[in-house]
Design an enzyme around this catalytic site. Structure first.
Site, PDB file in Angstrom:
ATOM      1  N   HIS A   1      -3.776  -4.816   0.615  1.00  0.00           N
ATOM      2  CA  HIS A   1      -3.191  -5.229   1.905  1.00  0.00           C
ATOM      3  C   HIS A   1      -3.300  -6.748   2.055  1.00  0.00           C
ATOM      4  O   HIS A   1      -4.253  -7.246   2.663  1.00  0.00           O
ATOM      5  CB  HIS A   1      -3.917  -4.547   3.067  1.00  0.00           C
ATOM      6  CG  HIS A   1      -3.489  -3.138   3.320  1.00  0.00           C
ATOM      7  ND1 HIS A   1      -2.517  -2.802   4.226  1.00  0.00           N
ATOM      8  CD2 HIS A   1      -3.910  -1.981   2.761  1.00  0.00           C
ATOM      9  CE1 HIS A   1      -2.351  -1.485   4.238  1.00  0.00           C
ATOM     10  NE2 HIS A   1      -3.188  -0.966   3.355  1.00  0.00           N
TER      11      HIS A   1
ATOM     12  N   GLU B   1      -1.860  -8.709   4.014  1.00  0.00           N
ATOM     13  CA  GLU B   1      -1.805  -9.186   5.405  1.00  0.00           C
ATOM     14  C   GLU B   1      -3.181  -9.322   6.036  1.00  0.00           C
ATOM     15  O   GLU B   1      -3.350 -10.095   6.983  1.00  0.00           O
ATOM     16  CB  GLU B   1      -0.899  -8.271   6.246  1.00  0.00           C
ATOM     17  CG  GLU B   1      -1.492  -6.928   6.657  1.00  0.00           C
ATOM     18  CD  GLU B   1      -1.380  -5.830   5.600  1.00  0.00           C
ATOM     19  OE1 GLU B   1      -1.212  -6.154   4.401  1.00  0.00           O
ATOM     20  OE2 GLU B   1      -1.469  -4.646   5.963  1.00  0.00           O
TER      21      GLU B   1
ATOM     22  N   CYS C   1       0.832  -1.207   0.000  1.00  0.00           N
ATOM     23  CA  CYS C   1       0.000   0.000   0.000  1.00  0.00           C
ATOM     24  C   CYS C   1       0.870   1.261   0.000  1.00  0.00           C
ATOM     25  O   CYS C   1       1.455   1.601  -1.013  1.00  0.00           O
ATOM     26  CB  CYS C   1      -0.996  -0.040   1.152  1.00  0.00           C
ATOM     27  SG  CYS C   1      -2.328   1.176   0.939  1.00  0.00           S
TER      28      CYS C   1
END
Ligand code: MN
Length: 226
Positions: free
Chosen positions: A198, A200, A93
């Site tokens: 993102h 994660e 990001c």
């Protein structure tokens, strides 16, 4: 010792992929930062606020949010060092934007205000962080596609800025349906990948995102000299 994972963050995603995460502080002199970077096997640049526009020759305006110039300084040096020394780099990001700026590219200061025909990309504070906001299409012969194990998937989208002019040397390898560059990589580098989404927050929902972290940790392990 309690090893209960912290759900949804980069530390946990690295840990689940077999890596050992450590944090690099801000405020370091450049020589000390370089000494730390020489000792780690890979670098992850995480999400965050906007890069100061002076780094990409863009006028200051109220379109820029949450600027931290010391974080910009530390992360731009970190990205350039990872590129120069072939240190595995996963840039997420804001990190994806930092990588582009560090190599000479520019950013949209605010996608809704500036980019013609843009989809909605900023679901931060609107939807859960794993919300599938839009699809991406990944170039089949890219390093990113190899690690994801797919050329099309849905991703979250928690950003109001994005890559405008791609930096020299970077290859655009993933795009959103509106044409925004959502993934970049550096040809000739073992693992220098930027993603605008993102991953994660998606490792529990989408195996491709766990594989991306596994690829990052594998590249870091391959580069170990100690
Ligand atoms: Mn997006």
């Amino acid at each position: 010792m309690d090893k209960k994972p912290v759900i949804g963050c980069n530390v946990n995603a690295i840990y689940q992929a077999g890596g050992l995460p450590i944090m690099i502080p801000l405020g370091l002199a450049e020589g000390d930062l370089q000494a730390i970077l020489a000792r780690v096997d890979g670098v992850l640049l995480p999400g965050g606020g906007d890069v100061d526009p002076s780094y990409y020759r863009y006028p200051a305006s109220d379109l820029h949010k949450r600027v931290d110039m010391d974080r910009d300084r530390v992360e731009i040096v970190t990205a350039q060092t990872a590129v120069t020394h072939h240190k595995p780099l996963l840039a997420i990001c804001r990190g994806h934007q930092v990588l582009n700026v560090a190599l000479g590219g520019t950013l949209w200061a605010d996608i809704p205000s500036e980019m013609p025909g843009a989809l909605a990309h900023d679901f931060d504070d609107v939807k859960p962080r794993n919300y599938a906001a839009h699809t991406i299409t990944v170039v089949p012969d890219s390093i990113l596609a190899y690690h994801l194990g797919t050329t099309e998937t849905a991703v979250n989208s928690l950003h109001h800025q994005g890559i405008r002019d791609l930096a020299p040397g970077l290859r655009a390898v993933a795009t959103a349906p509106d044409g925004l560059i959502e993934g970049v990589e550096l040809p000739g580098h073992p693992f220098a990948i930027g993603v605008q989404w993102h991953p994660e927050w998606l490792v529990a929902d989408n195996p491709a995102m766990h594989r991306l972290f596994q690829g990052f940790i594998a590249a870091a392990s391959n580069g170990r000299d100690h």
